[in-house]
Design an enzyme around this catalytic site. Structure first.
Site, PDB file in Angstrom:
ATOM      1  N   HIS A 190       0.812  -1.213   0.000  1.00 50.44           N
ATOM      2  CA  HIS A 190       0.000   0.000   0.000  1.00 50.44           C
ATOM      3  C   HIS A 190       0.845   1.261   0.000  1.00 50.44           C
ATOM      4  O   HIS A 190       0.574   2.213  -0.715  1.00 50.44           O
ATOM      5  CB  HIS A 190      -0.858   0.051   1.261  1.00 50.44           C
ATOM      6  CG  HIS A 190      -2.088  -0.768   1.169  1.00 50.44           C
ATOM      7  ND1 HIS A 190      -2.849  -0.817   0.032  1.00 50.44           N
ATOM      8  CD2 HIS A 190      -2.703  -1.551   2.074  1.00 50.44           C
ATOM      9  CE1 HIS A 190      -3.871  -1.608   0.237  1.00 50.44           C
ATOM     10  NE2 HIS A 190      -3.817  -2.080   1.474  1.00 50.44           N
ATOM     11  N   GLU A 432       1.615 -18.430 -23.251  1.00 48.43           N
ATOM     12  CA  GLU A 432       2.521 -18.489 -22.107  1.00 48.43           C
ATOM     13  C   GLU A 432       2.949 -19.919 -21.812  1.00 48.43           C
ATOM     14  O   GLU A 432       3.722 -20.176 -20.903  1.00 48.43           O
ATOM     15  CB  GLU A 432       1.894 -17.827 -20.870  1.00 48.43           C
ATOM     16  CG  GLU A 432       0.486 -18.272 -20.559  1.00 48.43           C
ATOM     17  CD  GLU A 432      -0.186 -17.438 -19.471  1.00 48.43           C
ATOM     18  OE1 GLU A 432       0.486 -16.697 -18.751  1.00 48.43           O
ATOM     19  OE2 GLU A 432      -1.429 -17.559 -19.354  1.00 48.43           O
ATOM     20  N   ASP A 456       5.355 -16.320 -17.619  1.00 47.61           N
ATOM     21  CA  ASP A 456       5.174 -17.770 -17.578  1.00 47.61           C
ATOM     22  C   ASP A 456       5.899 -18.464 -18.722  1.00 47.61           C
ATOM     23  O   ASP A 456       6.470 -19.529 -18.538  1.00 47.61           O
ATOM     24  CB  ASP A 456       3.677 -18.123 -17.609  1.00 47.61           C
ATOM     25  CG  ASP A 456       3.061 -17.994 -16.227  1.00 47.61           C
ATOM     26  OD1 ASP A 456       3.730 -18.376 -15.245  1.00 47.61           O
ATOM     27  OD2 ASP A 456       1.924 -17.500 -16.116  1.00 47.61           O
ATOM     28  N   CYS A 503       2.351  -9.028 -22.796  1.00 47.83           N
ATOM     29  CA  CYS A 503       1.963  -8.394 -21.536  1.00 47.83           C
ATOM     30  C   CYS A 503       2.812  -8.869 -20.364  1.00 47.83           C
ATOM     31  O   CYS A 503       2.560  -8.518 -19.220  1.00 47.83           O
ATOM     32  CB  CYS A 503       0.475  -8.618 -21.262  1.00 47.83           C
ATOM     33  SG  CYS A 503       0.035 -10.357 -21.200  1.00 47.83           S
TER      34      CYS A 503
HETATM   35  C1  PEP Z   1       2.642 -13.721 -17.873  1.00 40.29           C
HETATM   36  O1  PEP Z   1       2.639 -14.907 -17.548  1.00 40.29           O
HETATM   37  O2  PEP Z   1       3.555 -13.179 -18.520  1.00 40.29           O
HETATM   38  C2  PEP Z   1       1.523 -12.834 -17.492  1.00 40.29           C
HETATM   39  C3  PEP Z   1       1.425 -11.619 -17.964  1.00 40.29           C
HETATM   40  O3  PEP Z   1       0.624 -13.321 -16.610  1.00 40.29           O
HETATM   41  P1  PEP Z   1       0.860 -13.398 -15.015  1.00 40.29           P
HETATM   42  O4  PEP Z   1       2.109 -12.635 -14.701  1.00 40.29           O
HETATM   43  O5  PEP Z   1      -0.367 -12.823 -14.417  1.00 40.29           O
HETATM   44  O6  PEP Z   1       1.000 -14.879 -14.829  1.00 40.29           O
HETATM   45 MG    MG Z   2       0.868 -15.874 -16.755  1.00 34.34          MG
END
Ligand code: PEP
Ligand code: MG
Length: 572
Positions: A190, A432, A456, A503
């Protein structure tokens, strides 16, 4: 003598000022036997009432200074204060064991705190901090001790504390508090989130800053690097003044690009999007000039609660994000639970290898009673903006087809009930799991888009648990295998006229950005504060030139070679 401390840069910026030691009040609790149980319970109720009215005041102050989203923490504290499970457990202890209210409170809250803390999940750990904060407040009223609050600071200072509770941070007056450093906390705590929204430099998790810094001594906080310099020399002060000026100047430059598109020097457009966890995050998404949301991790809606969120609750959250983004693309990922993200109320059996286990889409396809309400909420919200839906942890084409079929089935059901649903929702998947990257060509025929989740993808390709520090050296985004997989996914998608985003953390990395631009990535999704630096970087890169290095880069054997090559080519 000058001392250096390394922590976690929680909020970027540099500040040089005097230290203000915010000491934890002495809240010593003794165990006493009591006779008058009813009186003791009345004392507890009185302290809870006083705490509630104090919290109401702080909430109003926070709403004014920090905005409604941040003030929501205090609404959550008020809920904890009224949580019958907590309050009744304390009362039962007073009655059952005939002990004083302070002792009962401390025992019960310690139990709740340790329960939350042992959860291997950053979000739940933060809930433990909330309970601790609320307990401290009730205790101070029971003991008649005043909690020293940051609102008492009336001269420019850097606050030094073991930790800053949410209520501490809400009372920080930017006019006087120029930064802070704490012993504990991480980037998602936080205090770190508050520091970013107040835009004051902060370093958390130094472990020892409270034992090293004297009240009133001069210190430097470098929130960019996560450094704390105690009693700096004249020369260091000078050096950091210059670094600060350069950073401020850079920020002004970045800010100029808020409303600009992300185009390379040779006019190639890519989309820079933000990763979010809650609807409240969209403020900083817009402030940082994101062109969309590339990943909305919906699992936070399901966490920190005692039951599943209702369809309506989810609908409101998705609608808020879609409306807030004003027709810019919003990629929502369906529930990705399991792995390091647990849901206590689902009571899933323990697994030997949770990251390879019954998680994400695997869980959703078997639990349609959980999956369908989320899809319905998303479909209902789709008319409020530009929604794209993606499924996490897809390993096989059958899984994608099955998930898509359930989505389309819900869509038909809604339409049959005359509930409006957008006809333009793109349906994609995360890449992933290596199987999908390797067979990307087959998947590309059926999806509308891919989003590469490198967090991942790297862990599975390198067989290195992303939670295990011992093997963290194997998190190698520039490993030839990873670059080759990423390239394969992009080529496969483009071959079918589909777009590809990324992402995972890799997308916001200044070394990765030129490589990905050269490989033809269409969308980069990252934490909001990385967007303007990334846009600045991309505007100075030539896509054509980087593309020309593609085969050379993909043929390299080691990460060192790749990094050295990129650094030389782009001059960093
Ligand atoms: C990833 O695996 O790159 C991803 C964006 O998902 P998370 O980090 O939520 O597993
Ligand atoms: Mg992931």
């Amino acid at each position: 003598m000058t001392q250096f401390l390394k922590g976690i840069g929680a909020s970027a910026g540099i500040v040089i000022s005097r230290a203000y030691r915010l000491k934890e009040p002495e809240l010593n609790v003794d165990k006493n036997s009591i006779e008058m149980v009813d009186e003791e319970i009345l004392r507890l109720d009185g302290a809870i009432e006083q705490s509630a009215s104090e919290l109401e005041k702080i909430k109003v102050h926070a709403e004014k200074e920090l905005g409604g989203d941040k003030a929501a923490i205090f609404a959550a504290h008020l809920l904890i204060l009224n949580d019958p499970e907590l309050v009744n457990s304390i009362k039962d202890k007073i009655k059952g064991e005939k002990v004083n209210a302070e002792f009962a409170l401390k025992e019960v809250s310690t139990m709740f705190v340790s329960m939350f803390e042992t959860m291997d999940n950053a979000y739940m750990k933060e809930r433990a901090a909330d309970i601790r904060d609320v307990t401290k407040r009730i205790l101070s009223h029971l003991l008649g001790v005043t909690i020293v609050s940051p609102s008492m600071i009336t001269e420019e200072a850097i606050v030094i504390a073991e930790d800053l509770t949410p209520s501490d941070t809400a009372q920080l007056n930017k006019k006087y508090v120029k930064g802070f450093a704490t012993d504990i906390g991480g980037r998602t705590s936080h205090s770190a989130i508050m520091a970013r929204s107040l835009e004051i430099p902060a370093v958390v998790g130094t472990r020892t800053v409270t034992t090293k810094v004297e009240h009133g001594s001069i210190i430097i906080i470098d929130g960019i690097e996560g450094d704390v310099i105690i009693d700096p020399t004249e020369e260091m002060v000078q050096q950091y003044e210059e670094k600060k000026a350069a950073y401020e100047a850079q920020k002004v430059e970045w800010a100029k690009l808020i409303h600009e598109p992300t185009v390379s020097s040779d006019d190639y457009h890519v989309e820079l999007a933000a990763n979010i966890g809650t609807p409240e995050d969209i403020d900083s998404v817009s402030e940082n000039g994101a062109e969309g949301v590339g990943l909305y991790r919906t699992e936070f809606l399901y966490m920190g609660k005692s039951d599943l969120p209702s369809e309506d609750e989810q609908f409101e959250a998705y609608k808020k994000v879609l409306e807030g983004m004003e027709d810019k693309p919003v990629v929502v990922r369906t529930l990705d639970i399991g792995g390091d993200k647990e849901l206590s109320y689902l009571d899933l059996p323990e697994e030997l290898n949770p990251f390879l286990g019954f998680r994400a889409i695997r869980f959703c396809l078997e639990n349609e009673d959980v999956f369908r309400p989320q899809l319905r909420a998303l479909l209902r919200a789709s008319v409020y903006g530009n929604l794209k839906i993606m499924f996490p942890m897809i390993a096989t084409l059958e899984e994608f087809r099955q998930a898509k079929a359930i989505l389309l089935d819900e869509k038909e059901l809604l339409k049959a009930d005359d509930i409006p649903v957008s006809e333009d929702i793109e349906i994609g998947m995360m890449v992933e799991i290596p199987s999908t990257a390797v067979a990307a060509k087959q998947f590309a025929k059926e999806v509308d888009f891919f989003s590469i989740g490198t967090n991942d993808l790297i862990q599975y390709t390198m067989a290195a648990d992303r939670m295990n520090e011992k093997v963290s050296y194997l998190y190698q985004p520039y490993h030839p295998a990873i670059l080759s997989l990423v390239n394969q996914v992009i080529e496969a998608a483009h071959g079918e006229g589909k777009w590809v985003g990324m992402c995972g953390e890799m997308a916001g990395n200044p070394i990765a950005i030129p490589i990905l631009l050269g490989l033809g990535l269409d969308e980069f999704s990252m934490s909001a504060t990385s967007i303007l630096p990334a846009r600045t970087q991309i505007r100075n890169l030539s896509k054509k030139e980087l593309h020309a290095y593609k085969n050379q880069l993909l043929a390299m054997g080691t990460v060192e070679e790749v990094v050295a090559f990129i650094k030389e080519k782009i001059n960093i």
